[in-house]
Enzyme design. Sequence first.
Site, PDB file in Angstrom:
ATOM      1  N   LYS A  32       0.847  -1.210   0.000  1.00  0.00           N
ATOM      2  CA  LYS A  32       0.000   0.000   0.000  1.00  0.00           C
ATOM      3  C   LYS A  32       0.882   1.260   0.000  1.00  0.00           C
ATOM      4  CE  LYS A  32      -3.455  -2.729   0.410  1.00  0.00           C
ATOM      5  NZ  LYS A  32      -4.831  -3.029   0.479  1.00  0.00           N
TER       6      LYS A  32
HETATM    7  C1  LIG Z   1      -5.571  -4.121   0.910  1.00  0.00           C
HETATM    8  C2  LIG Z   1      -7.025  -4.107   0.898  1.00  0.00           C
HETATM    9  C3  LIG Z   1      -7.771  -4.423   2.049  1.00  0.00           C
HETATM   10  C4  LIG Z   1      -7.151  -4.807   3.359  1.00  0.00           C
HETATM   11  O1  LIG Z   1      -6.195  -5.783   3.244  1.00  0.00           O
HETATM   12  P1  LIG Z   1      -5.296  -6.317   4.438  1.00  0.00           P
HETATM   13  O2  LIG Z   1      -4.294  -7.163   3.737  1.00  0.00           O
HETATM   14  O3  LIG Z   1      -6.164  -7.089   5.352  1.00  0.00           O
HETATM   15  O4  LIG Z   1      -4.673  -5.148   5.142  1.00  0.00           O
HETATM   16  C5  LIG Z   1      -9.147  -4.314   1.970  1.00  0.00           C
HETATM   17  N1  LIG Z   1      -9.763  -3.955   0.843  1.00  0.00           N
HETATM   18  C6  LIG Z   1      -9.095  -3.661  -0.276  1.00  0.00           C
HETATM   19  C7  LIG Z   1      -9.853  -3.249  -1.503  1.00  0.00           C
HETATM   20  C8  LIG Z   1      -7.693  -3.755  -0.298  1.00  0.00           C
HETATM   21  O5  LIG Z   1      -7.027  -3.486  -1.420  1.00  0.00           O
END
Ligand SMILES: *Cc1c(COP(=O)(O)O)cnc(C)c1O
Length: 403
Positions: free
Chosen positions: A198
């Site tokens: 991210k």
């Molecule tokens: C990254 C993401 C999440 C959360 O992911 P985690 O790996 O649990 O932190 C939730 N929704 C979307 C659309 C994502 O891209």
Amino acid sequence: MNIPLSSPDVGEREIAYVTAVLRSQQLSLGPWLSRFEERFAEYAGMRYAVAASSGTAALHMCVRAMGIGTGDEVITTPFSFVASTNCILYEGATPVLLDVDRETYNLAPEKVREFLQDNCERKADGRTVNLKTGRTVRAILPVHVFGLPCEMDEIAALAREYGLIVLEDACEAIGAKHRERPVGTFGDAAVFAFYPNKQITSGEGGMVVTNSAAVAHNCRSLRNQGRDEDGRWLSHAQLGFNYRLSDVHSALGLAQLERIDELLAARKAVAANYSRALTANKAIRLPAQLTHAERSWFVYVIEMAHAPGSGARDRVRERLRKAGIATQVYFPAIHRQPYFSRYQTEVPMPLDHTESAADNCLAIPFSGRMTVEQVGAVSEELTEAVAAERRNLPEPSSDPVPA
Ligand SMILES: *Cc1c(COP(=O)(O)O)cnc(C)c1O
């Protein structure tokens, strides 16, 4: 060549903060957690921020804290990472998957309107009931996919008209704006995430933001085994989870948050390099640009202009892999996932735009640390791979198949 799909940008500040936590010997529920939360609330422009061990955990406790459960329906998108639908399934609620917009890949407001108008009725008590299933439609869960904001004005207007909660999945979109307004401020609550791919990372982690004291308070309790905030350690007021974020992760997240402008700017510059290198290629579609919204660059996803089902995308992917370039298929459609049919869901077909995006989109290597040379090398290899597909295409048939 060996170019990874993504790469975090961890510097000396991160190392210093994490080291300070380790030296302090207080590794959880310490001052770094509250520092990260306070700073995040300020950045997000929301009253409360509650950290969690992942974005998925944050989404889950949000759904629980809002009292969404069995007998409830939640309108959301099939073109997303599975967590945005799973958080609904965890609580026994029913996801209603509606198609996305062809250009933006985000939940299409006109599909939401159509679903509500054709299937639902607002009752005297304020509830909106799906007349076909008898269940209550409780919420809309839009996802700002690939960092591009959804059409939040229209979604918020529909939510008001039908008395629905809005929970924004902003996990891919920190820093994005819709008509100058930051994502995460449109709904009753929003969730951000900090996995290493991210825009900012805490290793693992997520954050709920909300202006509701009740939701924030309940999330704090749920993440900490259902304890009351002022309660005794072994007194549990409700069934909770261990969704806590450690101070080690919080310190890393805080350091990244303090650098966020620099990190977002670097990603934007790399995206601009890609767009310059690829814009002349008519066989691929570049990420959508909206005049009224500012994307926060999470990934760089192109769409092949080849016929869906031709397999062209997967052959391009294989060719890039052999050249040492990592790619990913963002996203397979959630309603086609192997586990999906085992759950109670509402999936009004067809989902044409979702399925064509799922068949033709490809995420290419992307991070704020990519060099001009790397972007050039990927663009060149991609251009050649796409051209080879063009040459391999069968000649169009002279007698078209009757419709
Ligand atoms: C990254 C993401 C999440 C959360 O992911 P985690 O790996 O649990 O932190 C939730 N929704 C979307 C659309 C994502 O891209």
